[in-house]
Each structure stands twice: as C-alpha cells, then as structure tokens.
Scaffold this motif. Structure first.
Motif, PDB file in Angstrom:
ATOM      1  N   GLY A 369       1.464   2.377 -14.055  1.00  0.00           N
ATOM      2  CA  GLY A 369       2.809   2.613 -14.566  1.00  0.00           C
ATOM      3  C   GLY A 369       3.405   3.900 -14.053  1.00  0.00           C
ATOM      4  O   GLY A 369       4.606   4.142 -14.196  1.00  0.00           O
ATOM      5  N   THR A 370       2.558   4.733 -13.434  1.00  0.00           N
ATOM      6  CA  THR A 370       3.024   5.977 -12.816  1.00  0.00           C
ATOM      7  C   THR A 370       2.859   5.928 -11.310  1.00  0.00           C
ATOM      8  O   THR A 370       3.750   6.326 -10.553  1.00  0.00           O
ATOM      9  N   ILE A 371       1.716   5.462 -10.848  1.00  0.00           N
ATOM     10  CA  ILE A 371       1.459   5.270  -9.420  1.00  0.00           C
ATOM     11  C   ILE A 371       0.718   3.939  -9.245  1.00  0.00           C
ATOM     12  O   ILE A 371       0.325   3.303 -10.213  1.00  0.00           O
ATOM     13  N   GLY A 372       0.548   3.508  -8.010  1.00  0.00           N
ATOM     14  CA  GLY A 372      -0.349   2.396  -7.720  1.00  0.00           C
ATOM     15  C   GLY A 372       0.297   1.065  -7.450  1.00  0.00           C
ATOM     16  O   GLY A 372      -0.320   0.185  -6.859  1.00  0.00           O
ATOM     17  N   ASN A 373       1.541   0.866  -7.896  1.00  0.00           N
ATOM     18  CA  ASN A 373       2.264  -0.350  -7.514  1.00  0.00           C
ATOM     19  C   ASN A 373       3.757  -0.076  -7.554  1.00  0.00           C
ATOM     20  O   ASN A 373       4.193   1.078  -7.679  1.00  0.00           O
ATOM     21  N   PHE A 374       4.571  -1.135  -7.436  1.00  0.00           N
ATOM     22  CA  PHE A 374       6.013  -0.966  -7.352  1.00  0.00           C
ATOM     23  C   PHE A 374       6.737  -1.425  -8.614  1.00  0.00           C
ATOM     24  O   PHE A 374       7.882  -1.871  -8.567  1.00  0.00           O
ATOM     25  N   ALA A 375       6.069  -1.298  -9.758  1.00  0.00           N
ATOM     26  CA  ALA A 375       6.755  -1.574 -11.020  1.00  0.00           C
ATOM     27  C   ALA A 375       7.900  -0.573 -11.181  1.00  0.00           C
ATOM     28  O   ALA A 375       7.773   0.603 -10.814  1.00  0.00           O
ATOM     29  N   PRO A 376       9.042  -0.997 -11.717  1.00  0.00           N
ATOM     30  CA  PRO A 376      10.164  -0.071 -11.919  1.00  0.00           C
ATOM     31  C   PRO A 376       9.726   1.162 -12.723  1.00  0.00           C
ATOM     32  O   PRO A 376       9.019   1.041 -13.724  1.00  0.00           O
ATOM     33  N   GLY A 377      10.131   2.326 -12.250  1.00  0.00           N
ATOM     34  CA  GLY A 377       9.785   3.569 -12.926  1.00  0.00           C
ATOM     35  C   GLY A 377       8.586   4.276 -12.344  1.00  0.00           C
ATOM     36  O   GLY A 377       8.343   5.451 -12.652  1.00  0.00           O
ATOM     37  N   CYS A 378       7.799   3.585 -11.514  1.00  0.00           N
ATOM     38  CA  CYS A 378       6.660   4.239 -10.861  1.00  0.00           C
ATOM     39  C   CYS A 378       7.157   5.286  -9.869  1.00  0.00           C
ATOM     40  O   CYS A 378       8.245   5.170  -9.298  1.00  0.00           O
ATOM     41  N   ASP A 379       6.318   6.295  -9.633  1.00  0.00           N
ATOM     42  CA  ASP A 379       6.603   7.241  -8.565  1.00  0.00           C
ATOM     43  C   ASP A 379       6.747   6.473  -7.250  1.00  0.00           C
ATOM     44  O   ASP A 379       5.958   5.554  -6.975  1.00  0.00           O
ATOM     45  N   ALA A 380       7.724   6.857  -6.453  1.00  0.00           N
ATOM     46  CA  ALA A 380       7.923   6.202  -5.154  1.00  0.00           C
ATOM     47  C   ALA A 380       6.993   6.824  -4.118  1.00  0.00           C
ATOM     48  O   ALA A 380       7.416   7.482  -3.167  1.00  0.00           O
ATOM     49  N   ASP A 381       5.702   6.626  -4.334  1.00  0.00           N
ATOM     50  CA  ASP A 381       4.661   7.027  -3.388  1.00  0.00           C
ATOM     51  C   ASP A 381       4.271   5.774  -2.617  1.00  0.00           C
ATOM     52  O   ASP A 381       3.723   4.832  -3.200  1.00  0.00           O
ATOM     53  N   PHE A 382       4.561   5.737  -1.326  1.00  0.00           N
ATOM     54  CA  PHE A 382       4.258   4.525  -0.570  1.00  0.00           C
ATOM     55  C   PHE A 382       3.969   4.831   0.888  1.00  0.00           C
ATOM     56  O   PHE A 382       4.259   5.921   1.382  1.00  0.00           O
ATOM     57  N   VAL A 383       3.373   3.853   1.543  1.00  0.00           N
ATOM     58  CA  VAL A 383       2.963   3.997   2.933  1.00  0.00           C
ATOM     59  C   VAL A 383       3.516   2.826   3.728  1.00  0.00           C
ATOM     60  O   VAL A 383       3.631   1.713   3.221  1.00  0.00           O
ATOM     61  N   VAL A 384       3.896   3.102   4.969  1.00  0.00           N
ATOM     62  CA  VAL A 384       4.390   2.079   5.883  1.00  0.00           C
ATOM     63  C   VAL A 384       3.283   1.775   6.885  1.00  0.00           C
ATOM     64  O   VAL A 384       2.903   2.642   7.677  1.00  0.00           O
ATOM     65  N   LEU A 385       2.746   0.565   6.805  1.00  0.00           N
ATOM     66  CA  LEU A 385       1.646   0.151   7.673  1.00  0.00           C
ATOM     67  C   LEU A 385       2.184  -0.583   8.896  1.00  0.00           C
ATOM     68  O   LEU A 385       3.069  -1.440   8.776  1.00  0.00           O
ATOM     69  N   ASP A 386       1.626  -0.261  10.053  1.00  0.00           N
ATOM     70  CA  ASP A 386       2.063  -0.871  11.304  1.00  0.00           C
ATOM     71  C   ASP A 386       0.989  -1.811  11.837  1.00  0.00           C
ATOM     72  O   ASP A 386      -0.039  -1.354  12.347  1.00  0.00           O
ATOM     73  N   PRO A 387       1.196  -3.122  11.735  1.00  0.00           N
ATOM     74  CA  PRO A 387       0.201  -4.080  12.231  1.00  0.00           C
ATOM     75  C   PRO A 387       0.104  -4.112  13.748  1.00  0.00           C
ATOM     76  O   PRO A 387      -0.751  -4.817  14.294  1.00  0.00           O
ATOM     77  N   LYS A 388       0.967  -3.345  14.436  1.00  0.00           N
ATOM     78  CA  LYS A 388       0.942  -3.285  15.899  1.00  0.00           C
ATOM     79  C   LYS A 388       0.673  -1.863  16.374  1.00  0.00           C
ATOM     80  O   LYS A 388       1.141  -1.441  17.432  1.00  0.00           O
TER      81      LYS A 388
END
Length: 432
Positions: A369-388
C-alpha cells in the motif's frame, strides 16, 4: 490549467498477491498507462481506458516496447561491504574475519562512510532497486551517513547500526548498553524522517551477548513500528556455533524468539537450516525470510527450501546480500534464485520471481500500500525494463510468445543494462 501529473506509456506489470497462491495476482497491461501525481501513483491500467483522464498539456512519456514495473525491493544488503564484493574465502566465518570486519573498520570515518553511501545508492538505482533493508556498521556515524545520503535523494530505505558486543575484533565492538542506547538515539533521529525507517540490527546471535539480546528485545518492544533485521541459519558451522553459545535454545531461530525479536517488521536473512517448527513460528509471527541466493551459492552455505517454506506460508522476499552476494542486480539475483530452486527440486516461474522482488519485498517490510505495486496512493517508485537491452535479449525477446517467457528471459539474461530508467517518488533517479 497547471497540473503536477505525469504520464508514462509502456507495458505495465505489477502484482496484487503471490502468483504461487493466487492465479489472478499478475496484473499486465500490454499497452498501459501509468499516471503519477505528487510522487504517488494516481492510476495504472490500459492506455485506451486512461488516456481520456490525462489533462490537456500533460506530455505522455513514451516507453512503448519497454516494461514498467514497481521498483525492486532488496530486503537484505550491507552497504559497508560494497568494496569487498567478490572477495575469495572458503566459507562464511573466514570471509567475515578476512574481509568484512577489516572493511567495516573504515566506517568510523564519516567521510569514508558518506562516499561509500553515495556510490552504493547510485548502484542500487542503476540496477532498478528503489528500496532496501540495509546493514550499516557498529559505528553510529555510518548510519547517519547512509540516511543523510538517502534522505537527500528522497529514497525509501530501511537501515540500522549493527549491535555486536562479542566475538568480533575490539575495533568493531560496542557494549550491550552503548549499542542499544546509540540505536535508540538513531531511531529518534531518523525513523520515519521523510522516507527513512530504522531497523534494530542484531548482526547475528554469535556477536551479541545475552544481555545485548535482552536489551535489543526491550528496544523492539518500545518501538513496535521500527524494524528488526538479523541473520539466521545461514551456514552449518554457524548453526553449530550458535548451539554452543546458546545451549538452552531449541534452535538458532529460537534464540531470537526468546528475546522478543520475532514479529511483524522482523527480517531474517538466509533461513536455510530451519526445521518445520521454525518455519511455523516465522509464519505465526509474520517474521519474513529474505532469500539470498547469490551469497548462499558464493559462500557454499546451502539451498533455500521452497516447498517447506511455502507449506508453512512463511513470508518470503528476495535479497542480494552484497557483499557476500555477487551482484547489485535483482535480475541477476533472480537468475541464481531460479537455479537454487531447481537444485532443490522446485520450479520457480518468472512471475513469482518478479513478485518476490517487488510486492513480496514490500510485504516483508509491512509496506504494502506504500510501495511494491501500482495501487492508487502508492509511492511512484518504478523501473523501466528494456527487453532489447543487449543483442541476446533482443534476439530472445523477439521469439517469446507469452508474458512468462518474456519475464523469464529478463530474469535469466538481464542485468543492469536492462534497466532503462529508475524513478523514485515520481522523479527520474537513473537513466541509462
């Protein structure tokens, strides 16, 4: 009309539960949109359904062809061991004596601690890790240096000063009283300051006297929302040693239980040489196992027992354990996790490995509910993965015919090069 909203278009991956126990836990949007406002997730879903809610004038950052997932959560890592990663040793105990303890001595110097903390945090972000449970040294200044560096970057980190008043070099010992007093001062200074959290850190049972363990348990009771982190049942020589030091305990894990150190927000690294009673106790107390595959293989410690851990429903998460661990990359750590599973007769799907590195870590930290997924209200901590990201990843990704195959290729073939960008609290913190 001005707005603080940001929008990111890519494939989106996150989890609402452990895929091993919930077939609907994996959330995937092939053409997705992530909306961020004031550093928090506002919405995540299909681009076609969400684009109409984006205010005029908001530019959509186009990451099509890439995958956005929550930032990785590394639940066990030692920042003072950054400079000794990849050091040779025949096992855990000689590795501590020959490399770890001499390296940690240098952290009595605040300038050295600050320099290493800066490099360490940059390396985490370069590898897509946005939160971690971090061991400092026995020196309070090592903790101040770490939290100062993390707070300036607005990262969500857990860290603590090692408690160790015996079976260590004189230059790394505190006392039962001084260690707990300094820990409490650090709790008051840093716990819940911005996105910083304090962990009461018993290095491991052999380096703490009965008195220090007792005082650590009392401190944990006094600050129930602080974290607890330590090591347990990593190595057979270590288990034997603990039995000699604590002959009245039923097991190594029971040592900690006797002193009130098993509860929510307690993180136990390794957990290899446990029995069924230990695992049941971990599940009952919501104490989390932090699985450290690269260090367990590197130091020859053993293989984590997935079937019995899952049978008991022990909370599980993934950790690099640098510097016994051999990579800051959670993708490389997934690679070794998969092999540890196979050697023990378990098959780990890629979806579950990504869960353990994201929501699994958040749950271990009691931060769902704070980190770890994209539920509304979570911290916007995210990574962009490049499959190429590399020629072989590009070639393999072109022939994948399912999400599972694509994630598996990233887990087995990916490393820091697959991290196109890392965002923390909605701000770009690393870009390749």
């Amino acid at each position: 009309m001005s707005t603080s909203m940001q929008a990111y278009r890519a494939s989106l991956l996150h989890f609402t539960g452990d895929p091993a126990f919930d077939e609907h836990a994996t959330q995937w949007h092939g053409d997705g949109l992530l909306l961020v406002e004031d550093g928090k997730v506002k919405a995540a879903g299909d681009y076609s359904q969400l684009i109409a809610s984006v205010p005029a004038g908001v530019e959509v950052q186009d990451y099509r062809g890439k995958i956005i997932c929550p930032g990785f959560v590394d639940t066990h890592i030692h920042y003072p061991q950054t400079d000794i990663i990849g050091s040779p040793a025949p096992g855990l105990l000689p590795w501590l004596d020959n490399y770890t303890f001499p390296a940690e001595r240098r952290f009595e110097n605040p300038e050295h601690a600050a320099e290493v903390a800066d490099f360490f945090l940059a390396e985490l972000l370069r590898n897509g890790t946005t939160s971690a449970a971090v061991y400092c040294t026995v020196h309070p200044q090592s903790v101040d240096a770490f939290f100062d560096a993390s707070h300036k970057r607005n990262l969500r980190m857990v860290a603590g000063k090692c408690l160790m008043d015996r079976n260590a070099p004189d230059f790394l010992r505190d006392t039962a009283e001084s260690g707990v007093r300094e820990s409490e001062e650090l709790i008051k200074r840093w716990h819940n300051k911005g996105r910083q959290h304090y962990a009461i850190t018993v290095r491991f049972a052999p380096t703490s006297t009965h008195e220090q363990m007792k005082l650590a348990g009392e401190l944990a009771a006094q600050y129930p929302d602080a974290y607890i982190q330590t090591h347990v049942a990593e190595n057979t020589d270590e288990v034997k040693w603990v039995k000699e030091l604590y002959p009245d305990a039923r097991s190594y894990l029971d040592v900690y239980d006797q002193y009130g150190l098993m509860r929510k927000r307690a993180l136990y690294a390794h957990c290899i040489w446990l029995d069924d009673e230990d695992r049941a106790r971990m599940a009952a107390t919501h104490s989390a196992a932090t699985i450290c595959p690269t260090s367990n293989l590197f130091l020859g410690s053993g293989l984590f027992d997935f079937p019995n851990a899952d049978k008991a429903r022990v909370p599980l998460s993934l950790a690099t354990d640098v510097g016994g661990g051999t990579s800051f990359s959670m993708l490389q750590t997934m690679n070794e996790l998969y092999k540890v599973g196979r050697m023990g007769g378990t098959y780990l799907p890629a979806a579950r490995m990504f869960y353990l590195a994201t929501l699994g870590g958040a749950r271990a930290l009691q931060l769902e509910g704070t980190i770890g997924n994209f539920a509304p209200g979570c911290d916007a901590d995210f990574v962009v993965l490049d499959p190429k990201a590399t020629p072989i990843l590009t070639r393999r990704s072109a022939t994948t015919d399912s999400l599972e195959e694509q994630l598996f290729a990233l887990a087995i073939l990916g490393d820091d090069r697959a991290i196109a960008a890392t965002y923390s609290a909605g701000r770009l913190a690393h870009q390749r």
